[in-house]
Design an enzyme around this catalytic site. Structure first.
Site, PDB file in Angstrom:
ATOM      1  N   LYS A 102       0.867  -1.143   0.166  1.00 12.06           N
ATOM      2  CA  LYS A 102      -0.049   0.036  -0.082  1.00 12.06           C
ATOM      3  C   LYS A 102       0.813   1.109   0.008  1.00 12.06           C
ATOM      4  CE  LYS A 102       0.956   1.320   4.440  1.00 12.06           C
ATOM      5  NZ  LYS A 102       1.626   2.420   4.735  1.00 12.06           N
ATOM      6  N   ALA A 141       0.883  -7.047   5.237  1.00 12.41           N
ATOM      7  CA  ALA A 141       0.579  -7.836   4.202  1.00 12.41           C
ATOM      8  C   ALA A 141       0.788  -9.543   4.515  1.00 12.41           C
ATOM      9  CB  ALA A 141       1.417  -7.644   2.994  1.00 12.41           C
ATOM     10  N   ASP A 164      -2.382  -1.721  10.101  1.00 11.59           N
ATOM     11  CA  ASP A 164      -2.599  -1.820   8.681  1.00 11.59           C
ATOM     12  C   ASP A 164      -3.062  -3.166   7.994  1.00 11.59           C
ATOM     13  OD1 ASP A 164      -1.529   0.813   8.616  1.00 11.59           O
ATOM     14  OD2 ASP A 164       0.533   0.229   7.806  1.00 11.59           O
TER      15      ASP A 164
HETATM   16  O1  C5P Z   1      -0.388  -1.151  14.751  1.00 16.03           O
HETATM   17  P1  C5P Z   1       1.192  -1.398  14.524  1.00 16.03           P
HETATM   18  O2  C5P Z   1       1.610  -2.432  15.309  1.00 16.03           O
HETATM   19  O3  C5P Z   1       1.471  -1.519  12.685  1.00 16.03           O
HETATM   20  O4  C5P Z   1       1.951   0.026  14.661  1.00 16.03           O
HETATM   21  C1  C5P Z   1       3.330   0.070  14.908  1.00 16.03           C
HETATM   22  C2  C5P Z   1       3.770   0.885  15.867  1.00 16.03           C
HETATM   23  O5  C5P Z   1       3.523   2.236  14.867  1.00 16.03           O
HETATM   24  C3  C5P Z   1       3.065   1.378  16.984  1.00 16.03           C
HETATM   25  O6  C5P Z   1       3.527   0.496  18.213  1.00 16.03           O
HETATM   26  C4  C5P Z   1       3.072   2.681  17.185  1.00 16.03           C
HETATM   27  O7  C5P Z   1       4.345   3.281  17.702  1.00 16.03           O
HETATM   28  C5  C5P Z   1       3.124   3.294  15.807  1.00 16.03           C
HETATM   29  N1  C5P Z   1       1.594   3.627  15.123  1.00 16.03           N
HETATM   30  C6  C5P Z   1       1.086   4.911  15.916  1.00 16.03           C
HETATM   31  N2  C5P Z   1      -0.227   5.187  15.648  1.00 16.03           N
HETATM   32  C7  C5P Z   1      -0.858   4.575  14.528  1.00 16.03           C
HETATM   33  C8  C5P Z   1      -0.379   3.314  14.178  1.00 16.03           C
HETATM   34  C9  C5P Z   1       0.796   3.026  14.514  1.00 16.03           C
HETATM   35  O8  C5P Z   1       1.520   5.670  16.747  1.00 16.03           O
HETATM   36  N3  C5P Z   1      -1.901   4.846  14.194  1.00 16.03           N
END
Ligand code: C5P
Length: 306
Positions: free
Chosen positions: A12, A107, A139
């Site tokens: 993406k 993904a 994501d």
């Molecule tokens: O949700 P995911 O594990 O992919 O997110 C990785 C990191 O990115 C989170 O631990 C956070 O530090 C940051 N993040 C964030 N706000 C979001 C998505 C991700 O701060 N909306």
């Protein structure tokens, strides 16, 4: 022997990534306009006695092969919810840049959910898979859905968007990745640190951007992108100043617009048509400001069994 189930899952680009306040849980509220593009990882789930992960393709050496791998966590989560052991061999064939800001890890998790569901016959509904995806990462639900969507919350609450045409993109791949949490932390730091970063306004989708997507209008989309739609871009450039040269090179070589993809370090360039995209990719590769350049289009379909 039962053969495996292979799922293809797209990368993406965030055509808008408006980052709102830092929340008490450490995430940020987003207005996240996702567009799936035609670079794909393939995840194969095959019968095995225990959970095993293998990985091939560019950057495979940087992908963890233990239970910290997001695809492994997806298999463990689905198995636990259905009261079965997570016995599966997951093979990931990578084409999405690793730690590149293109949701490659997400993904693979989406691919593992769909492939394990099919292999094990768990019969999870789409809604259940989207819910499990949201538990795994912000994501992951979009990687299942594909196409284009607006993500609210931390990006996991999705509304599909209409796209009225095919957009031509060139992705300039960088050497080495950037850590998403680090880029968010840098964004907060540039905003003056945590207390100030918690007081920024709630992010909203850009109406002109949604209209450009709906109309399939590349020049109109480029005009909005040029105004700055990725709030993580200043943070990615602060951590990796050389990306400025990549962006400048793409723009000088005729890109309609150039942005950092998500948390970077991949740079995404919008091109007028397929021919312009190929010329742009050649110019980027010749410039030495990226490791490689890839031409593709979006929107692309979400995770699907092949
Ligand atoms: O949700 P995911 O594990 O992919 O997110 C990785 C990191 O990115 C989170 O631990 C956070 O530090 C940051 N993040 C964030 N706000 C979001 C998505 C991700 O701060 N909306």
């Amino acid at each position: 022997m039962t053969t495996g189930v292979t799922v293809s899952v797209p990368a993406k680009v965030n055509v808008q990534l408006a980052v709102g306040p830092l929340r008490p849980d450490g995430y940020h509220d987003l207005a996240n306009v996702f567009l799936a593009v035609g670079l794909y990882d393939r995840v194969t789930a095959a019968p095995a006695d225990t959970l095993r992960i293998t990985c091939t393709g560019p950057g495979a050496g940087q992908v963890p092969l233990d239970r910290s791998n997001l695809a492994a966590r997806a298999a463990v989560l689905l198995a636990a919810r259905h009261g079965r052991p997570p016995a599966v061999h997951l093979h990931i064939d990578k084409d999405i840049p690793v730690a590149g800001g293109m949701a490659g890890g997400s993904a693979d998790a989406a691919g593992a959910l769909l492939a394990c569901d099919a292999l094990w016959g768990t019969g999870a509904t789409r809604q259940e898979l989207l819910g499990l995806g949201a538990e795994l990462g912000s994501d992951v639900p979009f990687s299942l859905l594909g196409g284009a969507a607006l993500g609210r919350g931390r990006g996991e609450r999705l509304t599909p968007l209409d796209v009225g045409g095919r957009f031509h993109w060139v992705f300039a791949l960088a050497d080495g990745g950037l850590s998403t949490p680090e880029v968010y932390r840098e964004c907060d730091r540039l905003r003056g640190g945590p207390p100030a970063a918690s007081r920024v306004p709630e992010p909203e989708p850009e109406p002109a951007l949604l209209a450009a997507l709906a109309g399939g209008d590349a020049p109109a989309l480029a005009a909005v992108l040029a105004g700055g739609t990725n709030d993580l871009q200043p943070a990615a450039l602060s951590l990796r100043p050389a990306l400025r040269h990549t962006l400048d090179t793409g723009l000088a070589a005729g890109a309609l617009a150039g942005i950092v993809s998500g948390s970077g370090p991949t740079c995404a360039f919008l091109a007028k048509d397929a021919e312009a995209a190929h010329a742009l990719a050649e110019a980027l590769e010749a410039s030495g400001t990226c490791r490689a350049a890839r031409v593709t289009t979006g929107p692309a379909p979400g995770a699907r069994i092949v």
